[in-house]
Scaffold this motif. Sequence first.
Motif, PDB file in Angstrom:
ATOM      1  N   UNK A 187       0.807  -1.216   0.000  1.00  0.00           N
ATOM      2  CA  UNK A 187       0.000   0.000   0.000  1.00  0.00           C
ATOM      3  C   UNK A 187       0.838   1.262   0.000  1.00  0.00           C
ATOM      4  N   UNK A 188       0.369   2.260  -0.725  1.00  0.00           N
ATOM      5  CA  UNK A 188       1.001   3.579  -0.719  1.00  0.00           C
ATOM      6  C   UNK A 188       0.525   4.354   0.511  1.00  0.00           C
ATOM      7  N   UNK A 189       0.880   5.624   0.562  1.00  0.00           N
ATOM      8  CA  UNK A 189       0.455   6.490   1.662  1.00  0.00           C
ATOM      9  C   UNK A 189      -0.530   7.524   1.127  1.00  0.00           C
ATOM     10  N   UNK A 234       5.498   6.949  -5.507  1.00  0.00           N
ATOM     11  CA  UNK A 234       6.364   5.978  -6.178  1.00  0.00           C
ATOM     12  C   UNK A 234       7.582   5.656  -5.319  1.00  0.00           C
ATOM     13  N   UNK A 235       8.175   6.685  -4.722  1.00  0.00           N
ATOM     14  CA  UNK A 235       9.338   6.467  -3.870  1.00  0.00           C
ATOM     15  C   UNK A 235       9.000   5.629  -2.648  1.00  0.00           C
ATOM     16  N   UNK A 236       7.878   5.939  -2.017  1.00  0.00           N
ATOM     17  CA  UNK A 236       7.460   5.174  -0.835  1.00  0.00           C
ATOM     18  C   UNK A 236       7.096   3.735  -1.204  1.00  0.00           C
ATOM     19  N   UNK A 237       6.487   3.559  -2.365  1.00  0.00           N
ATOM     20  CA  UNK A 237       6.173   2.201  -2.819  1.00  0.00           C
ATOM     21  C   UNK A 237       7.444   1.396  -3.088  1.00  0.00           C
ATOM     22  N   UNK A 238       8.478   2.055  -3.562  1.00  0.00           N
ATOM     23  CA  UNK A 238       9.750   1.357  -3.799  1.00  0.00           C
ATOM     24  C   UNK A 238      10.314   0.821  -2.487  1.00  0.00           C
ATOM     25  N   UNK A 239      10.145   1.592  -1.413  1.00  0.00           N
ATOM     26  CA  UNK A 239      10.593   1.128  -0.100  1.00  0.00           C
ATOM     27  C   UNK A 239       9.739  -0.058   0.345  1.00  0.00           C
TER      28      UNK A 239
END
Length: 368
Positions: A187-189, A234-239
């Motif tokens: 999940x994204x934020x 996108x950056x948070x999903x990569x994490x």
Amino acid sequence: MIMPNNLGRQYNLHAKEYEQKAIEVLRSGWYILGNEVKMFEKEWADYVGSKYCVGLASGLDALWMSFKILGIGQGDEVIVCSNSYIACVMGITMNGATPVFVEPDEYDNIDADKIESAITNKTKAILAVHLYGTACNMTKVIKIAKAYNLRVVEDCAQSHGNHWEGKTVGTFGDIGCFSFYPSKGCGAFGDAGCIVTDNEELADKFKVFRNYGSRVRYQNEVVGTNSRLDELQAGLLRVKMKHLDEFNSERCKIAEHYNREIINPRIRLPKIRPGADSSWHQYVVHVSGCRDEFAEFLRKHDIGTIIHYPIPPHLSDAYKYLGYKKGDFPIAEQYADEVLSLPMYNGMTEEEQSYVIEKINAFVPEEA
């Protein structure tokens, strides 16, 4: 209170990584269609085993854009499960196409044995929805689609990293659609989504369509939309993607605990189709005749639950115009009266799990 889902627990597991990435993106000065989106698209395609991924603003956008780009619209029919979440149906009808409902099987997904009888000369596609974190019988779905020259779109919103006979869902049909709504496995934020495909032409059309129909600024090739996965998400999903297998493994252990120790005969535990695995996006039990009483019993003991979903799409106000009535899809309607999602989230302690199990096993309906 033990909530049905506790997103804060999952966040806390890797909070420092999320915060570092957020600051990195904020300080970059580039917030739309930059390197984070490019890298996410490559990494997600690699993860699921697809050639191409296109980041979008939501899972619903992935669905309706898929049918739009496949040229499915007014006068066309798309087969979909009768107990699906209503967004699946909206993805069809937003293009003017007509949903044709097929009842679910004992695994809560579309009954592939009933698909062929629903096909007409107007049928253009099958929407295979991998509900609750486990796969449809994609062998049968693809066989039928090939026999009738139909497109296949997969809704993988609840099945991140799931497999059918060893192959990742989303890679069987023409297009795989993913939602990254915060409660999803990866999940994204905020809202986010994507599609995956092995078709380069389709991927290119999505990239153009998501950006106002333009690949070069101010040169618009088609009437598109604004559905761009932003750099921060996108950056948070990569994490989060780096930890997805870990998250899925943890949820499997919680499900195994439930499966092993819930022994109340009034509670029908979820079934996993042979050939499929599950990420346990939801742990959905069936409670016949006393579901609401059971949910209230748990609430009084500080255990939260959710119904996924209380109203089948064909009975919703939004689809009155289709002309269906109660009784038209009795299995979906029965499931809507039975299903209940128990607490299931990353970071759930064994003590919390045991308390939930204890109270479930203690439930006795009033008429018993």
